[in-house]
Design a protein around this motif. Structure first.
Motif, PDB file in Angstrom:
ATOM      1  N   ARG A   1       4.831   8.823  -5.904  1.00  0.00           N
ATOM      2  CA  ARG A   1       5.777   7.606  -5.984  1.00  0.00           C
ATOM      3  C   ARG A   1       7.298   7.973  -5.726  1.00  0.00           C
ATOM      4  O   ARG A   1       7.828   7.082  -5.040  1.00  0.00           O
ATOM      5  CB  ARG A   1       5.966   7.152  -7.505  1.00  0.00           C
ATOM      6  CG  ARG A   1       6.587   5.736  -7.584  1.00  0.00           C
ATOM      7  CD  ARG A   1       6.367   5.238  -9.006  1.00  0.00           C
ATOM      8  NE  ARG A   1       7.231   6.087  -9.836  1.00  0.00           N
ATOM      9  CZ  ARG A   1       6.954   6.204 -11.180  1.00  0.00           C
ATOM     10  NH1 ARG A   1       6.568   5.292 -11.647  1.00  0.00           N
ATOM     11  NH2 ARG A   1       7.533   7.094 -11.788  1.00  0.00           N
TER      12      ARG A   1
ATOM     13  N   ASN B   1       2.657   1.173  -3.963  1.00  0.00           N
ATOM     14  CA  ASN B   1       1.893   0.888  -5.168  1.00  0.00           C
ATOM     15  C   ASN B   1       0.898   1.967  -4.955  1.00  0.00           C
ATOM     16  O   ASN B   1      -0.170   2.088  -4.162  1.00  0.00           O
ATOM     17  CB  ASN B   1       1.190  -0.436  -5.242  1.00  0.00           C
ATOM     18  CG  ASN B   1       2.287  -1.455  -5.641  1.00  0.00           C
ATOM     19  OD1 ASN B   1       3.224  -1.080  -6.058  1.00  0.00           O
ATOM     20  ND2 ASN B   1       1.887  -2.786  -5.508  1.00  0.00           N
ATOM     21  N   ARG B   2       1.060   2.989  -5.803  1.00  0.00           N
ATOM     22  CA  ARG B   2       0.014   4.048  -5.940  1.00  0.00           C
ATOM     23  C   ARG B   2      -1.181   3.901  -6.845  1.00  0.00           C
ATOM     24  O   ARG B   2      -0.604   3.285  -8.198  1.00  0.00           O
ATOM     25  CB  ARG B   2       0.562   5.639  -5.955  1.00  0.00           C
ATOM     26  CG  ARG B   2       1.647   5.672  -4.980  1.00  0.00           C
ATOM     27  CD  ARG B   2       1.006   6.070  -3.496  1.00  0.00           C
ATOM     28  NE  ARG B   2       1.887   6.186  -2.424  1.00  0.00           N
ATOM     29  CZ  ARG B   2       1.499   6.315  -1.478  1.00  0.00           C
ATOM     30  NH1 ARG B   2       0.310   6.641  -0.835  1.00  0.00           N
ATOM     31  NH2 ARG B   2       2.420   6.708  -0.394  1.00  0.00           N
ATOM     32  N   GLU B   3      -2.319   3.956  -6.761  1.00  0.00           N
ATOM     33  CA  GLU B   3      -3.462   3.903  -8.083  1.00  0.00           C
ATOM     34  C   GLU B   3      -3.122   4.973  -8.853  1.00  0.00           C
ATOM     35  O   GLU B   3      -3.359   6.265  -8.722  1.00  0.00           O
ATOM     36  CB  GLU B   3      -4.461   3.984  -7.183  1.00  0.00           C
ATOM     37  CG  GLU B   3      -4.988   2.693  -6.504  1.00  0.00           C
ATOM     38  CD  GLU B   3      -5.280   1.459  -7.230  1.00  0.00           C
ATOM     39  OE1 GLU B   3      -5.633   1.669  -8.345  1.00  0.00           O
ATOM     40  OE2 GLU B   3      -4.808   0.591  -6.760  1.00  0.00           O
ATOM     41  N   ARG B   4      -2.519   4.732  -9.973  1.00  0.00           N
ATOM     42  CA  ARG B   4      -2.350   5.691 -11.111  1.00  0.00           C
ATOM     43  C   ARG B   4      -3.653   6.349 -11.783  1.00  0.00           C
ATOM     44  O   ARG B   4      -3.428   7.446 -11.866  1.00  0.00           O
ATOM     45  CB  ARG B   4      -1.741   4.690 -12.261  1.00  0.00           C
ATOM     46  CG  ARG B   4      -1.391   5.596 -13.524  1.00  0.00           C
ATOM     47  CD  ARG B   4      -0.322   6.726 -13.447  1.00  0.00           C
ATOM     48  NE  ARG B   4      -0.393   7.390 -14.652  1.00  0.00           N
ATOM     49  CZ  ARG B   4      -1.063   8.566 -14.513  1.00  0.00           C
ATOM     50  NH1 ARG B   4      -1.977   9.058 -13.736  1.00  0.00           N
ATOM     51  NH2 ARG B   4      -0.901   9.484 -15.775  1.00  0.00           N
ATOM     52  N   SER B   5      -4.670   5.608 -11.451  1.00  0.00           N
ATOM     53  CA  SER B   5      -5.895   6.173 -12.100  1.00  0.00           C
ATOM     54  C   SER B   5      -6.557   7.228 -11.340  1.00  0.00           C
ATOM     55  O   SER B   5      -7.567   8.111 -11.782  1.00  0.00           O
ATOM     56  CB  SER B   5      -7.003   4.963 -12.572  1.00  0.00           C
ATOM     57  OG  SER B   5      -7.346   4.315 -11.280  1.00  0.00           O
ATOM     58  N   LEU B   6      -5.984   7.365 -10.080  1.00  0.00           N
ATOM     59  CA  LEU B   6      -6.695   8.404  -9.273  1.00  0.00           C
ATOM     60  C   LEU B   6      -6.163   9.658  -9.376  1.00  0.00           C
ATOM     61  O   LEU B   6      -6.689  10.739  -8.586  1.00  0.00           O
ATOM     62  CB  LEU B   6      -6.677   7.703  -7.912  1.00  0.00           C
ATOM     63  CG  LEU B   6      -7.413   6.335  -7.483  1.00  0.00           C
ATOM     64  CD1 LEU B   6      -7.248   5.995  -6.198  1.00  0.00           C
ATOM     65  CD2 LEU B   6      -8.888   6.611  -7.842  1.00  0.00           C
ATOM     66  N   SER B   7      -5.012   9.980 -10.030  1.00  0.00           N
ATOM     67  CA  SER B   7      -4.382  11.101  -9.812  1.00  0.00           C
ATOM     68  C   SER B   7      -3.730  11.539 -11.246  1.00  0.00           C
ATOM     69  O   SER B   7      -3.701  10.582 -12.262  1.00  0.00           O
ATOM     70  CB  SER B   7      -3.566  11.309  -8.829  1.00  0.00           C
ATOM     71  OG  SER B   7      -2.288  10.305  -8.917  1.00  0.00           O
TER      72      SER B   7
ATOM     73  N   ASN C   1       0.886  -1.077  -0.054  1.00  0.00           N
ATOM     74  CA  ASN C   1      -0.148  -0.071  -0.111  1.00  0.00           C
ATOM     75  C   ASN C   1       0.833   1.141  -0.114  1.00  0.00           C
ATOM     76  O   ASN C   1       0.380   2.344  -0.519  1.00  0.00           O
ATOM     77  CB  ASN C   1      -1.148   0.048   1.116  1.00  0.00           C
ATOM     78  CG  ASN C   1      -1.999  -1.075   0.952  1.00  0.00           C
ATOM     79  OD1 ASN C   1      -2.502  -1.578   0.102  1.00  0.00           O
ATOM     80  ND2 ASN C   1      -2.577  -1.469   2.245  1.00  0.00           N
TER      81      ASN C   1
ATOM     82  N   PHE D   1       1.262  11.765  -9.626  1.00  0.00           N
ATOM     83  CA  PHE D   1       1.387  10.184  -9.307  1.00  0.00           C
ATOM     84  C   PHE D   1       2.954  10.205  -9.218  1.00  0.00           C
ATOM     85  O   PHE D   1       3.616   9.429  -8.227  1.00  0.00           O
ATOM     86  CB  PHE D   1       0.994   9.431 -10.522  1.00  0.00           C
ATOM     87  CG  PHE D   1       1.597   8.190 -10.325  1.00  0.00           C
ATOM     88  CD1 PHE D   1       0.964   7.127  -9.501  1.00  0.00           C
ATOM     89  CD2 PHE D   1       2.398   7.579 -11.471  1.00  0.00           C
ATOM     90  CE1 PHE D   1       1.457   5.717  -9.656  1.00  0.00           C
ATOM     91  CE2 PHE D   1       2.891   6.525 -11.522  1.00  0.00           C
ATOM     92  CZ  PHE D   1       2.283   5.388 -10.480  1.00  0.00           C
TER      93      PHE D   1
END
Length: 172
Positions: free
Chosen positions: A159, A144-150, A141, A155
């Motif tokens: 990261r 791994n950042r959610e790419r689709s959220l920002s 968590n 991003f």
């Protein structure tokens, strides 16, 4: 002029240990009372987090769940027979609903955990797997950042910050 009271860490810890459980119980009680509405449904899956997925484990899970969160009007499960046996013993067999695609909500919620579980089949004990999974979840968590959220810039910034913090933790 009001007098300022200095609060030390041991004093705060004392009050937390003394009154924290009472506050938590009250919050839990209010949450349960607020959730009691006419069409309350609970979606359950066979992941009892036990070695066996039999009637005894299902019964223990259902009793604990109902004690904590109240009795739902409808319990949606898959067609695992241990649920039916446990529901009969509790007296809630008429509240159980099963059917194709009815329990997708519960099944999809633990797909990431299932993916990790499949990858870690070499663990011999459940306890060692759970220890690993807890640490692995935190690290995953974090990195791994959610790419689709920002946006791309945010991003990349997030990261880079996560990697810098990870390298700092590794150097210590």
């Amino acid at each position: 002029m009001p007098r300022l009271i200095a609060l030390t860490v041991p004093a705060a810890r004392f009050w937390w240990h003394r009154f924290g459980p009472m506050f938590a119980a009250e919050i839990r009680k209010r949450r349960i009372e607020g959730m009691r509405f006419s069409r309350w449904r609970r979606h359950l899956d066979e992941s009892f987090v036990t070695k066996t997925r039999d009637r005894k484990a299902a019964l223990k899970f259902l009793r604990k769940s109902m004690r904590r969160r109240g009795r739902p009007e409808v319990i949606v499960t898959d067609k695992l027979r241990s649920y039916g046996a446990a529901m009969k013993e509790i007296g809630a067999a008429d509240r159980q609903e099963t059917g194709p695609w009815m329990n997708n909500r519960a099944e999809n919620s633990h797909l990431p955990f299932r993916r990790r579980e499949r990858a870690m089949l070499r663990f011999r004990r459940m306890r060692s797997f759970q220890k690993f999974a807890a640490v692995h979840s935190s690290v995953t968590n974090h990195l791994n950042r959610e790419r689709s959220l920002s946006s791309r810039d945010i991003f990349k910034t997030n990261r880079a910050a996560a990697l810098a913090e990870w390298r700092q933790l590794g150097a210590a």
